[in-house]
Write an enzyme that holds these catalytic residues in place. Sequence first.
Site, PDB file in Angstrom:
ATOM      1  N   GLY A  14       0.785  -1.238   0.000  1.00 53.10           N
ATOM      2  CA  GLY A  14       0.000   0.000   0.000  1.00 53.10           C
ATOM      3  C   GLY A  14       0.808   1.275   0.000  1.00 53.10           C
ATOM      4  N   GLY A  15       2.061   1.205  -0.450  1.00 53.50           N
ATOM      5  CA  GLY A  15       2.901   2.407  -0.468  1.00 53.50           C
ATOM      6  C   GLY A  15       2.300   3.534  -1.289  1.00 53.50           C
ATOM      7  CG  ASP A  34       0.865  -7.231  -5.398  1.00 56.74           C
ATOM      8  OD1 ASP A  34       1.372  -8.367  -5.416  1.00 56.74           O
ATOM      9  OD2 ASP A  34       1.552  -6.195  -5.399  1.00 56.74           O
ATOM     10  CB  ILE A  57      -1.588  -7.112 -14.357  1.00 53.72           C
ATOM     11  CG1 ILE A  57      -1.526  -6.433 -12.973  1.00 53.72           C
ATOM     12  CG2 ILE A  57      -1.880  -6.065 -15.432  1.00 53.72           C
ATOM     13  CD1 ILE A  57      -0.366  -5.497 -12.780  1.00 53.72           C
ATOM     14  CB  SER A  76       5.931   0.092  -7.975  1.00 49.38           C
ATOM     15  OG  SER A  76       7.293  -0.073  -7.692  1.00 49.38           O
ATOM     16  CB  CYS A  79      12.712  -3.561  -9.394  1.00 49.09           C
ATOM     17  SG  CYS A  79      13.087  -4.553  -7.915  1.00 49.09           S
TER      18      CYS A  79
END
Length: 391
Positions: A14-15, A34, A57, A76, A79
Amino acid sequence: MEALRVLELYSGIGGMHYALKESGLPFQVVAAIDINTTANEIYKHNFPDTPLWNKTIEGIQLDDFNRLSFDMILMSPPCQPFTRIGLQGDIADPRTKSFLYILDLLPRLCRLPRFILLENVKGFECSTARERLVTTLKECGYIYQEIMMSPTSVGIPNSRLRYYLIAVISTEKSSRPMTSKITDAPSRPAQNDPVVEGTPPEQLPVSGPANQETCPPADDKQGDNVLYKLETPMDAQRKKDQNMDLSVRQIQDFLEPQTEVNMENHLLPPKTLLRYALLLDIVRPTCRRSVCFTKGYGRYVEGTGSVLQSCTEIEMESVFKDLEEYSEEEKLQQLMKLKLRYFTPREVANLMGFPQSFSFPKHIATKQQYRVLGNSLNIVVVARLLQLMVS
């Protein structure tokens, strides 16, 4: 201003949601998406009323996205395909599949979102994925700005350099030139100095060396040109210089009260001290620096985050000087004088800008807490960028 309908992709713990709250913008998260079950438990614990989709997704149809009718996308993406210490698989990495699906979907939406914000690691800016992103944005009629930013630029003593892209749909009334130039962090605007709408991104104010991966160190007493760890004179000087930056707060502002920390649970074990002493990044409460906390913090030592010197009466230089000449037992006695401990998950969360209202469900283990925090983002940084984007 009407409440913005926000789609939160790769929602984690939840950032992005907390950054929206911190930004002061009126909003409603219409869906958070997510597949990490632990992160989803934590998200649901803190935002029980937000629709949370535990789905891939790329498994969500275009019609499902259209029904959400959102004004903003926050994301986000994973990465690992772009990180400098990884394999840098880029778009060939299977973990990029969902992001490419989003780019394919974006031009086909019934209504394009007005705003898009993306966060990723340093390295993304050189990727093919980034090229596809900006190409898609241009084709859809967005103006965008790319920024490299670390929390030190907003006064937080933690180095977490990240790539950010903010994009706004172009209109006839306010069209700004596009840029592919990546700038450093926007400076903190003065209280009555709003960002002027229509300013070309390359003319926005920037501040200092926000793109340095390492941030400021302990106080001046610590190692006057004496290298007590495996670092170069340049490293030592940079840390000393950064620690003189009074615009960055001290570590002690982010620590839990001593009465609430069980020191024994967080002290570095003897084996770790003996094996990794010369590789530790050690900070004191008066420091204005700490290195990036990763998902391996608490399990691995090298490059996963700083450790705290709890006993500040002892000079670190006196402990590390001639350390290699001691027996193993003597080394351990020396190192234990410093009472080195890990930052608690709550303290890591504080350094990442999470509010005191944020909490973990009781059954989430400490190792898992470090892991999900390491995968999250700095809330204060994202909040500033949200304000800049919507302004």
